[in-house]
Design an enzyme around this catalytic site. Sequence first.
Site, mmCIF file in Angstrom:
data_model
loop_
_atom_site.group_PDB
_atom_site.id
_atom_site.type_symbol
_atom_site.label_atom_id
_atom_site.label_comp_id
_atom_site.label_asym_id
_atom_site.label_seq_id
_atom_site.Cartn_x
_atom_site.Cartn_y
_atom_site.Cartn_z
ATOM 1 C CG HIS A 1 -0.405 0.257 2.516
ATOM 2 N ND1 HIS A 1 -0.074 -0.748 3.385
ATOM 3 C CD2 HIS A 1 -0.105 1.402 3.157
ATOM 4 C CE1 HIS A 1 0.387 -0.240 4.514
ATOM 5 N NE2 HIS A 1 0.390 1.080 4.398
ATOM 6 C CG ASP B 1 -0.173 -4.090 2.650
ATOM 7 O OD1 ASP B 1 -0.134 -3.524 1.537
ATOM 8 O OD2 ASP B 1 -0.080 -3.463 3.718
ATOM 9 N N GLY C 1 3.691 6.719 8.068
ATOM 10 C CA GLY C 1 5.109 6.816 7.712
ATOM 11 C C GLY C 1 5.898 5.604 8.173
ATOM 12 C CG ASN C 2 6.273 3.804 12.173
ATOM 13 O OD1 ASN C 2 5.767 4.620 12.931
ATOM 14 N ND2 ASN C 2 7.525 3.393 12.301
ATOM 15 C CB SER C 3 3.273 1.783 6.077
ATOM 16 O OG SER C 3 2.064 1.820 6.772
ATOM 17 N N GLY D 1 -6.374 -27.684 -4.469
ATOM 18 C CA GLY D 1 -7.726 -27.693 -5.034
ATOM 19 C C GLY D 1 -8.785 -28.247 -4.111
ATOM 20 C CB THR E 1 -13.640 -26.067 0.058
ATOM 21 O OG1 THR E 1 -13.737 -25.490 -1.243
ATOM 22 C CG2 THR E 1 -14.232 -25.111 1.080
ATOM 23 C CG LEU E 2 -8.622 -27.346 3.192
ATOM 24 C CD1 LEU E 2 -7.177 -27.015 3.513
ATOM 25 C CD2 LEU E 2 -8.815 -28.857 3.094
#
Length: 453
Positions: free
Chosen positions: A195, A225, A297-299, A355, A357-358
């Site tokens: 971001h 991210d 600003g830390n990101s 493949g 669905t858990l």
Amino acid sequence: MQISRMITALVFTYLASGLLNHCLSNPGFFGGQGLLGNHVHAYETAPGQTESPGDPADSDGDPADSEAPQASTQNTASQPMDGQSRELAVNETAANEDLIAAVQAGPKALSLAFRMAAKRATGSVVVLFAYGQGQPEQAGDDESNDEPPLPRMEPPETPVIPPQASDLPPNPDKLTGLGSGVVLSADGLIVTNNHVIQNATRVVVQMPDETWFDAEVFRGDPDSDVGIVRIKPSELLQPIEIGDSDKLEIGDWVLAIGSPFKLQATVSAGIISGKDRHIEKIPRSNMLQTDAAINPGNSGGALIDLNGQMIGISTAIATRTGFYQGVGFAVPINQAAWIAEELDQHGEVRRAAIGTTLVDLKPRIAKQFNLPPYSGILVYQIIKDSVAEAAGIERLDVIVEFAGEKVRDSTALQRAIERQKIGSEHPIVVRRDGKLVELTVQLATVDDPTGVK
């Protein structure tokens, strides 16, 4: 809260240093000789009493009968030492001096640890300026008067005054964001948050010595991210040392290093407050939670341990004001380093999948299927023609082991699978009708679990 924590830390370090001093100076702890040897012996001399190094006294104050050991020591010392032995002796002396300094530090030991960790890591943390993103959403921009949901992504700060650098070409786009980054390799690979650089037309990197570089490559992975920036430095950079985020425990001290409010190389302290936290805006998040101060600003900055090793990337905060309120989140470095490597080498993150669905076997779900709670992960659905189906995995199987490691929840299994090489084969153990069945599955991609690319 902060004062209480500081008092607790001081009391703890005082007691710990006292115990360390006792252990180092008490011969009974180390087979008849304290680690600090004559150094500690000198500290134990009674006030007003003097000792000659050649006339050690016993506990009664009488000369000790130690002529033979002294002669042996002198004979050993008179023998010439080779280079390796001399180096070992120097290293041992330095280690002893460090131990003495730590003991003497007492309540200041924690402060010393913070100082040394910050000094080791700060030279690898940089400032990132992003251009042309459009105005990022700021705190208080919501149309309604309702409180913002928690947790909330910490947005990159928008600088009021753009950086000035005569050696940089003019830029037609507006400066829209400021964040932090961390040097991962000496040849110019920098990790940050997606971001911070997302949708930017240009990214400029400010080094700790205030030199500037235009980024040649910058890309990110919205699902985690995590983002990367590549520059071509004129000389080798100082990469940060990477730690092991899997070994962190709640209560471990950490430091956050970044550039909040344009204050470069700011360091704040806190602890690991929680692990495996999920943030809705980051689909594949398993965040570390910390109370180290994280602000705009830390990101993209470093979260380090007391060894100065990076164990996370400061990423988000839970807040109702848009600023720090004691709850911050960081991407674990074990996940971030893998993603950064994928982005750098392949331009995207290639995640492996099988493949299926858990479903986690929480008590309510386990009761519904007549299974023991938390005994594995239930395979609820299987994609037709997927690699899971080809491996022989069946609906309502319970996965209990993958690649030799036991698994108890779907998040841990997903992390274990996605970081493996596409096309690699791994053993997987399922419980079916009360019996364990071992199968072998070849991993495909998330985008196409029916085949291998």
